[in-house]
Each structure stands twice: as C-alpha cells, then as structure tokens.
Scaffold this active site. Structure first.
Site, short mmCIF file in Angstrom:
data_model
loop_
_atom_site.label_atom_id
_atom_site.label_comp_id
_atom_site.label_asym_id
_atom_site.label_seq_id
_atom_site.Cartn_x
_atom_site.Cartn_y
_atom_site.Cartn_z
N GLU A 75 0.79 -1.18 -0.10
CA GLU A 75 -0.01 0.19 -0.13
C GLU A 75 0.70 1.22 0.27
OE1 GLU A 75 -3.21 -0.02 2.60
OE2 GLU A 75 -3.61 2.20 2.51
N HIS A 129 -1.83 10.58 -0.95
CA HIS A 129 -1.82 9.22 -1.50
C HIS A 129 -1.76 9.48 -2.95
CE1 HIS A 129 -3.67 7.09 1.82
NE2 HIS A 129 -3.30 5.97 0.95
#
Ligand code: NAD
Length: 432
Positions: free
Chosen positions: A91, A381
């Site tokens: 991730e 992100h």
C-alpha cells in the site's frame, strides 16, 4: 533474552530526506549502521532471497513466491532507542506516513508488555457435571501443568511453559461444555505450535478426570494476556491551529462511538502493524485476529488507540492490543528476508519487538487522523496512486515521471485521466 544486537553505539535513525535517496543508497545507509553483509544486501535487493526450494519447505504445492515491497520507516525512537523499522506492504503512503509521524514526536514512544502468555483451549463435551468437572480440573492443576511442560523442555529451560489454568463452563446450543484454558508463557516464540502440542498432549488426561470427550485442542487467537501498550507524545503538531486540533479529536471520538468508523480507524493502525509483522516473518493473521477480537472485547467494537490533548497543545496517543509475535519459531528464522529484517530491527526480545510494532501502529494512526483532520488523505496518496495507475496501464520507466507530473499539474488523478495523458504522451513521442 536473545542476544541479537549487532549495531554500534551511535546508531541514528532520524534521517531527514531519507526518501530522496535511491533504494541502493538507502540500503547502504542502513547496511553501514547495522553491519549488513553483501549477501544480506543482495537478499533485500531481490538478487537472492526466497528460493523456490525454501518456499517448498514452507508450504504445500509451492510453485514460486509472491514479492511485496519492503521499505524502512525512519525516525523511530522507542524507549529511548533508535530503530529502523522494516515494513512489508503493497500500500502506497504507509511507510512515508509512519516515518513522518515518528519525526513529529521528539521523545519518541514508550512501551510496556505484559509478557508472552498465550491461551490454549481444550473443549470438553458430554460432561455429566460441568461445574464438578471444572473443580476437578483445578484440583489436578499441578499434574496438568506438569504434563504440558513435559512436551517442551526447551521452553521450560528458558523460564517459559504452562503456568496456570483458567477453566470456563460455556452454555452451548445443545449442552454445557467445559473449556480448559492452558496459560502458557511462550517467551520469544509466537507459540501456536508450542501451545497446540501441549493442548493435544494433555487432553486425554483431562478427559479421564472429567469423563468428558475432548473436541477442539488449539490456542486462542484472542491473546488477552499478551498485551503491548505504547504511548507517544506529538509536540504541537498543528502549529497552534486549534481548529485542526479540534477536528483531530472529534475524528478520534467518532471511532469511540461508531463501529463503522472504528473499523477504518483500526485498519489504519493495522496498516503499520501488519507490515512489520509480515516483514519479520510473523503470522499476520494471528496478530489481526487478536487485534480485532480485543477491539470488541467489551461487546462493542472500539478503537485500539486513544487521543488526548496534553500541555502546550501536544497530542498524547496511546494504544493497547494483543501482540502474539515471535523472534524464534514459525518462519521468523527460516525466511531469508525476515532474518535480515529482524537484524535491521536490532531487537533482543519479543518485548522490544512488540513495543516497536505497537509504536508503528500508533504513528500510523496519528498520521491518518492528522491528514483526515487537515487536507484529507487523498492529497498525500495521489502521487503514488498516479504511479500505480500508470504502471497498470503499461507506462514505461521513461514515461512514468512525465505522466505523474502532468496528472498532478492538472490536479486530477483517475484511471481515465492517466490513460488520456499516457496515450497523448505516447502519440506525441511517436510523432517525433
Ligand atoms: P515453533 O514451534 O516453530 O517454535 C517454538 C519453539 O521454539 C518453542 O516451543 C521452544 O521449544 C523453541 N524455542 C527456542 N528458543 C526459544 C525462545 N527463546 N523462546 C521461546 N521458544 C523457544 O513456533 P511457535 O511459535 O510455537 O508457532 C508459530 C507458528 O505456528 C507460526 O508459524 C503460526 O503461523 C503457526 N500456527 C498458528 C496458528 C494460529 O494462530 N491459530 C495455529 C497453528 C499454527
């Protein structure tokens, strides 16, 4: 206590701009401080590592292995000792968030550990007098513990082994069942095999003294006697902005009151915890099962962490959860990458390992709440997300940076947008 320390006295893990180096340069920084050998460096770089032969000894029907990125979280200080933290995760943003949060706590994290007590369960059915049987099991406690400990002389020689019993009468659907818990100190091992072996070995004796029939003989993953706690103080992280501080506290409060939020709150914590558990060859499912069961132990699913405002606008975070991890046993000592990861962590006991893992979970939680209370998490992100989409779409190495740059400039990161940018870039290139 294991003796695995391999570093010099002046290890420094608070490194600014670590992320700006290439992977090889980062590895060199760590290798120097921890005396990693060329072979160990090659293992981490993927030039050696987990061979199919080793994999074949670990699982059935092996055909290869599934690589996951391994990164290092920097800036961690736990119990006044610096630590490089290896994290295995696919991730984006997780390792950056942990490193960044750790930097915001000048004194670092302080931890405590209850010890490595695991529960093994022996389920008995067909017991005529469940409460009488419960009493007889306790009357035979010393013999039961003795029979358990005869299974594991090594563990006993290290001061571990079966220490106590905790017997329950459970109202099942068809009948009352008697469940004996063996409380076993598994020391530096996660302990599932050790406990299961004891449970299977002692079950016939418990059947004999109770007249019951044993069915399950296995550990419980609700390791509520193997608790780690970590505390971290983040000094004035919002630069005096009371509005963001207020939003941070309100966001944490929602997790206290609402299981829908608590699940995501805890998932963020587990982003860090699972990544360190995986990197060190530990059983991530055991850690996760324990964490979530513990989160629900009051009957309602709750957050594993708490946040309070301290002096001078500091944020005080604390976390508490079961931590069934080991430094011996399982694949911790046989997986080549896990072995080097443990060397990098430079811990001497599971107490230290558990403390670092809990601190990473708390740091991760701080980073997520801070981002959510501020600009939202998407901003941080986005760059890595854009890279991942570009990679999925088959962007070549020399196209990647340009595609990400253009997408960031246009302020829109979506599959369709990246596709459009990549196609137009490729069209332009072919026209030249
Ligand atoms: P293990 O049996 O491989 O190693 C533990 C043994 O190592 C101890 O019993 C002891 O004899 C020895 N030992 C040597 N030095 C020690 C030290 N310093 N401290 C403690 N023990 C020491 O492994 P384990 O930890 O008993 O079992 C872990 C494995 O079991 C994991 O791979 C896990 O995935 C698996 N498992 C998990 C579950 C579950 O979570 N439900 C169920 C079954 C198996």
């Amino acid at each position: 206590m294991l003796n695995t320390s391999n570093r010099g006295d002046c290890m420094v893990t608070r490194i600014s701009g670590f992320y700006k180096n290439s992977p090889e340069e980062r590895l060199e920084i760590i290798a120097k401080q921890l005396n990693l050998s060329t072979e160990e460096k090659n293992t981490l770089l993927g030039n050696a590592g987990l061979s199919v032969n080793v994999a074949d000894h670990m699982v059935e029907n092996a055909i290869g292995s599934f690589p996951i990125p391994l990164g290092i979280a920097v800036n961690f200080k736990v119990n006044e000792k610096d630590a490089f933290v290896p994290m295995a995760t696919e991730e984006p943003s997780v390792i950056a968030a942990a490193s960044n949060a750790a930097k915001q706590s000048a004194k670092g994290f302080f931890t405590s550990y209850t010890g490595s007590i695991m529960r093994g369960q022996i389920q008995l059915t067909n017991v005529i007098d469940p409460y009488g049987a419960l009493a007889r099991i306790y009357e035979n406690k010393e013999e039961i513990l003795h029979r358990c400990n005869a299974q594991d002389p090594t563990l006993v020689s290290l001061g571990g082994g079966a220490k106590d019993l905790d017997v329950h009468v459970i109202d099942g659907v068809a009948e009352k069942m008697v469940v004996t818990h063996l409380l076993v100190d598994t020391k530096d091992a996660m302990g599932a095999n050790a406990v299961n072996t004891m449970a299977e070995a002692v079950a016939p004796f418990i059947e004999k003294i109770t007249g019951g029939k044993a069915i399950l003989r296995i550990l419980s993953n609700l390791a509520d006697q193997r608790i780690v706690r970590a505390r971290g103080v983040f000094e004035n992280p919002f630069s005096g902005d009371k509005n963001v501080q207020e939003k941070f506290i309100r966001a944490a409060e929602l997790a206290e009151a609402d299981p829908y939020r608590a699940a995501t709150h805890n998932k963020g914590i587990m982003n860090g915890i699972t990544a360190v558990a995986l990197a060190t060859g530990n059983d991530t499912r055991a850690v996760e099962a324990g964490a979530h069961a513990y989160a629900a132990i009051t009957g309602r699913y709750r957050p594993l962490s708490h946040w309070e405002i301290g002096e001078d606008d500091s944020m005080i975070g604390s976390i508490e959860l079961p931590m069934p991890v080991g430094l011996v046993g399982g694949v911790t000592a046989s997986h080549p990458v896990a072995k080097v990861a443990i060397k990098i962590l430079d811990v001497e006991s599971v107490e230290e390992l558990a403390g670092i893992i809990a601190s990473v979970g708390l740091a991760q939680n701080f980073a997520a709440l801070k981002a959510l209370a501020g600009e939202g998490i998407q901003e941080g992100h986005m760059k890595l997300h854009a890279r991942n989409i570009a990679m999925q779409l088959g962007a070549k190495n020399d196209e990647m940076d340009k595609v990400v740059e253009l997408a960031m400039k246009q302020g829109k990161i979506s599959y369709d947008k990246i596709k459009e940018i990549l196609l137009s870039l490729q069209k332009n290139n072919s026209n030249h």
